[in-house]
Enzyme design. Structure first.
Site, PDB file in Angstrom:
ATOM      1  N   TRP A 477       0.809  -1.221   0.000  1.00  0.00           N
ATOM      2  CA  TRP A 477       0.000   0.000   0.000  1.00  0.00           C
ATOM      3  C   TRP A 477       0.844   1.273   0.000  1.00  0.00           C
ATOM      4  CZ3 TRP A 477      -0.455  -4.312   2.955  1.00  0.00           C
ATOM      5  CH2 TRP A 477      -1.604  -5.107   2.763  1.00  0.00           C
ATOM      6  N   ASP A 478       2.166   1.136   0.009  1.00  0.00           N
ATOM      7  CA  ASP A 478       3.044   2.297   0.156  1.00  0.00           C
ATOM      8  C   ASP A 478       2.789   2.984   1.492  1.00  0.00           C
ATOM      9  OD1 ASP A 478       4.967   4.157  -0.400  1.00  0.00           O
ATOM     10  OD2 ASP A 478       3.788   5.294  -1.846  1.00  0.00           O
ATOM     11  N   PHE A 479       2.585   2.176   2.530  1.00  0.00           N
ATOM     12  CA  PHE A 479       2.334   2.690   3.873  1.00  0.00           C
ATOM     13  C   PHE A 479       3.650   2.894   4.628  1.00  0.00           C
ATOM     14  CE2 PHE A 479      -2.323   1.098   4.569  1.00  0.00           C
ATOM     15  CZ  PHE A 479      -2.794   2.210   3.895  1.00  0.00           C
TER      16      PHE A 479
END
Length: 814
Positions: A477-479
């Site tokens: 999620w590109d978290f």
């Protein structure tokens, strides 16, 4: 006298035709869109109310009074449904009821005309009286649009201001201290005299950040203050020294770094070779001794790392390069990376001075390809610039020393956000992002599953790992952990405990034991569903920090969909129901899925500020969703053997509808865009950005308020010039002070604001010439002993208005 309601009134006839046309169009829109929504298992409200509106319009065009009771049925059921669907939440109710209420007002004015046409008494006093009441209700709702509606209302009781003597010290690091507290222990400016705060001086850096598409230069700095000098870092890494009391320039070091995208400097590092080093406690090793010749200049030095891959040491006294550092003042940070063209590898956050080691990470561009430069973290001697250690997150031996010609492992997890340093532990705390590419992890290695999207605690002298704590497993999620960890003490049943406190893009707050990396507050591994990407290494569970509040992280429901009107709200409902959404960790797949909050956050690099006197932290956020679809790449053909779709440059445009972007080295391209209404407004209900106070005693939100108005923005980016405090996405940090205040400037409108840290009430604001993404900071002048609040003002994110201002505020002259 009653011209509109006479049976032969042309105005009455015209208004009847107009209203019937509006009801017909609205009814058709509701019915068709509502049927679509119903087919997606959405609310039946729109299709049923569409039928009522069409029925009312049918009789109205024939000027039959039956049109009115049909409309009243529509209005009454709309009111009941609205409160059932949205509760007492102001902005969702406004979206559902304002347009129908305007229709009702027009209908009430028309009823006497219709009654006379149908041989009935006009009953003018009744219906004109009701129209007056309706108009008053609309007027009240309009006024309420200019009042803040806090998601969590704070207490009116103010916490007492600390009676202890004010602290001292300079703002010598990005977060004031290397611990990243963002707390100014000064109370000359306080909640009781804040109304007297005014502009003391303004200076121009001469470096205006230009960013037409959100990918270019941005002013996101937090200045440093050392003794009588304020040190600035412009978007192109030009370093400027100014007088703390006047803003007059003393010297400027021209660096003029250049990068295709993401050109910015968030801050500087500072080292004083003559300063006494604090004693260590719970340290694995002491800071390495350094050799410094007092007869040589550069006793006090500043460090800047540039987006084009340089670490530069500058004499803090005169702006000249420290020639004994690296190669004539510069270390080449591209060394050892292999192929690392601009903008695949950049540095945007301030270097961290950790004892006698200056530590740097690096930003590896998102969603480009699997073969990217590595995210190696390196520590350099603060005097000579010699490489002291490297931590390579994809190497089984992360401290492996490179042989000649060897490079660091490629595509590893990287650290682009600011770091923190505990001098007593001689440990640097590093926020990590994901490995390349962010949305696809079928090729990830065990090291990625250990170090990506985590906090690393490394010994500052050797780079050896002390502990690691991961906040997302196999991050799809590109978290990234986007902020500087705050090293503060938190209250526990066993007394105050040294902790690492930080927020995430996913809207979670973690509190870890600083010595061990174990959670102090409860974290649970909760099962999450998978998507449909073959060979993806899905994690069966994800960590949820349930012992602390989640800020703006959902989960979303159809009833949370919003629009300025019911029309765009219906579109948002249809879009929401058309997507796969299973909560915070909805994995991307070949269908269209919704990620909320998206990769922008949640929380971002502005970081947390804290109030140690009251055990509070202050968190600002943005609430923006992204829809994502992984598109299988077509087989290579003779006409397009390389599948030559447009590759991402690693900037923000990949999140803004640039079409299918190939993820090089994978079988997929990705299509992403912000989850917005047709009016380019976020689809979920307001607020879209807040400021929250969280108690570290109770682990609950003390207050939460919307931050920012639509004065300087609006639908399609058009300025509305209306001070509606709807709460807009924030980007930039906060400042807490001993005077019971929290300052923030990183909003979509052009203000520096101060809030009462006890209650969340806005107590002061100053209009800025343009917006700001800078972090406010504060200091006491050693000369005049006045307290200043300073903020860099270069333009809000994706705002066309830009500047090169640095503005200081103070109370009246002592």
């Amino acid at each position: 006298m009653y011209r509109i309601d006479r049976p032969d009134s042309r105005l009455g006839l015209a208004l009847t035709w107009l209203l019937s046309a509006i009801l017909t169009i609205t009814g058709l829109y509701f019915f068709v869109g509502g049927a679509w929504l119903l087919s997606l298992r959405g609310s039946p409200y729109f299709v049923l109310e569409g039928l009522l509106l069409l029925s009312s319009a049918y009789f109205l065009v024939r000027r039959q009074i039956l049109a009115f009771p049909l409309f009243i049925t529509f209005y009454a059921t709309t009111v009941l449904w609205s409160f059932w669907d949205a509760g007492w939440d102001f902005w969702p109710l406004l979206s559902r009821l304002m347009v129908p209420s305007v229709f009702l007002l027009i209908f009430l004015v028309l009823v006497p005309y219709l009654r006379q046409l149908n041989g009935k008494t006009a009953l003018r006093p009744v219906f004109y009286g009701l129209s007056g009441i309706t108009f008053a209700g609309i007027a009240v709702a309009f006024v309420e649009m200019f009042m803040p509606h806090a998601p969590v209302v704070g207490s009116d009781a103010e916490l007492p201001l600390a009676s202890t003597q004010d602290g001292h010290g300079d703002w010598e690091a990005y977060g004031r201290t290397a611990a990243g507290t963002r707390f100014a222990p000064f109370s000359e400016i306080n909640r009781n005299n804040i109304s007297h705060l005014h502009q003391a001086w303004v200076m121009h850096t001469g470096d205006i950040p230009i960013s037409p598409g959100g990918n270019g230069a941005e002013d996101q700095e937090t200045p440093l203050q050392i003794d009588t000098s304020l040190y600035l870092c412009t978007p192109h890494n030009n370093v400027i020294s100014v007088d703390v009391d006047t803003g007059k320039t003393r010297w400027e070091a021209k660096v003029n770094s250049q990068s295709k995208v993401w050109q910015r400097c968030r801050g500087l590092g500072y080292f004083d070779a003559a300063a006494e080093r604090p004693a260590t406690l719970n340290a694995v090793s002491d800071p390495a001794p350094v050799t410094y010749d007092p007869s040589v200049s550069c006793q006090k030095r500043l460090f800047t790392n540039t987006p084009d891959g340089r670490l530069i040491a500058i004499n803090a006294d005169n702006g000249k390069l420290c020639t004994e550092f690296g190669n004539n003042g510069t270390v080449n940070l591209l060394a050892g990376l292999g192929n690392a063209p601009d903008p695949q590898y950049q540095l945007t956050s301030a270097p961290t001075v950790a004892g006698t080691t200056v530590v740097v990470g690096g930003r590896v561009a998102d969603n480009v390809k699997t073969d990217m430069p590595g995210g190696v973290i390196r520590g350099y001697d603060v005097i000579t610039g010699a490489l002291r250690w490297a931590f390579d997150p994809r190497n089984p031996d992360p401290n492996h020393v490179l042989a000649p010609g060897e490079t660091y492992r490629r595509s590893s997890a990287n650290s682009w956000a600011p770091m923190s340093y505990d001098a007593a532990m001689n440990t640097v705390f590093i926020p990590m992002g994901s490995s390349s590419v962010d949305l696809w992890g079928a090729n990830r290695l065990p090291e990625d599953h250990k170090y990506a999207t985590s906090i690393l605690a490394l010994d500052a002298t050797t780079g050896h790992l002390r502990w690691v704590y991961q906040t997302v497993h196999n991050d799809l999620w590109d978290f990234d952990i986007p902020m500087q960890p705050s090293l503060i003490n938190v209250p526990t049943k066993d007394g105050q405990k040294p902790a690492v406190v930080f927020g995430t893009k996913s809207g979670q707050i973690f509190v870890l034991d600083r010595l061990t990396g174990k959670p102090i507050t409860t974290v649970k591994e909760i099962p999450v569903p998978k998507a449909d990407i073959p060979n993806e290494q899905y994690s069966a569970t994800q960590p949820f920090s349930v012992g602390m509040p989640q800020i703006g992280a959902g989960p979303l429901h159809e009833s949370d969909m919003w629009g300025a009107t019911p029309f765009d709200q219906l579109v948002c409902r249809i879009n929401f129901r058309s997507m796969r959404y299973t909560g915070l960790f909805t994995a991307p797949g070949t269908d269209t899925s919704l990620s909320f909050p998206g990769s922008l956050g949640g929380m971002n690099w502005g970081s947390i500020s804290s109030d140690p006197n009251n055990d509070l932290i202050f968190v600002n956020d943005m609430r923006l969703g992204l829809w994502v679809r992984m598109v299988p790449n077509a087989p290579k053909s003779g006409t397009d053997p390389h599948n030559s779709q447009k590759e991402s440059d690693g900037g923000e445009s990949v999140n803004a509808g640039m079409g299918a972007v190939p993820l090089g080295g994978t079988p997929y391209s990705v299509v992403k865009n912000r989850f917005m209404s047709p009016l380019q407004i976020p689809c979920q209900k307001p607020p879209f950005g807040t400021l929250s106070a969280v108690s570290l005693k109770t682990h609950k939100i003390l207050w939460q308020v919307p931050v920012g108005t639509v004065q300087d923005t609006g639908p399609f980016g058009v300025k509305m010039h209306m001070k509606m405090p709807i709460g807009m996405p924030t980007l930039g940090g906060t400042l807490a002070t001993k005077g019971g205040l929290v300052f923030i400037a990183g909003t979509q409108d052009y203000y520096l604001r101060a809030f009462d840290s006890s209650t969340g009430k806005e107590v002061w604001k100053a209009r800025l010439p343009v917006g700001s993404q800078g972090g406010p900071m504060s200091y006491i002048s050693p000369v005049t002993h006045r307290q200043y609040v300073v903020v860099s003002v270069g333009g809000a994110r994706q705002s066309p208005d830009r500047g090169d201002y640095v503005i200081a505020f103070s109370l009246n002259q002592k």
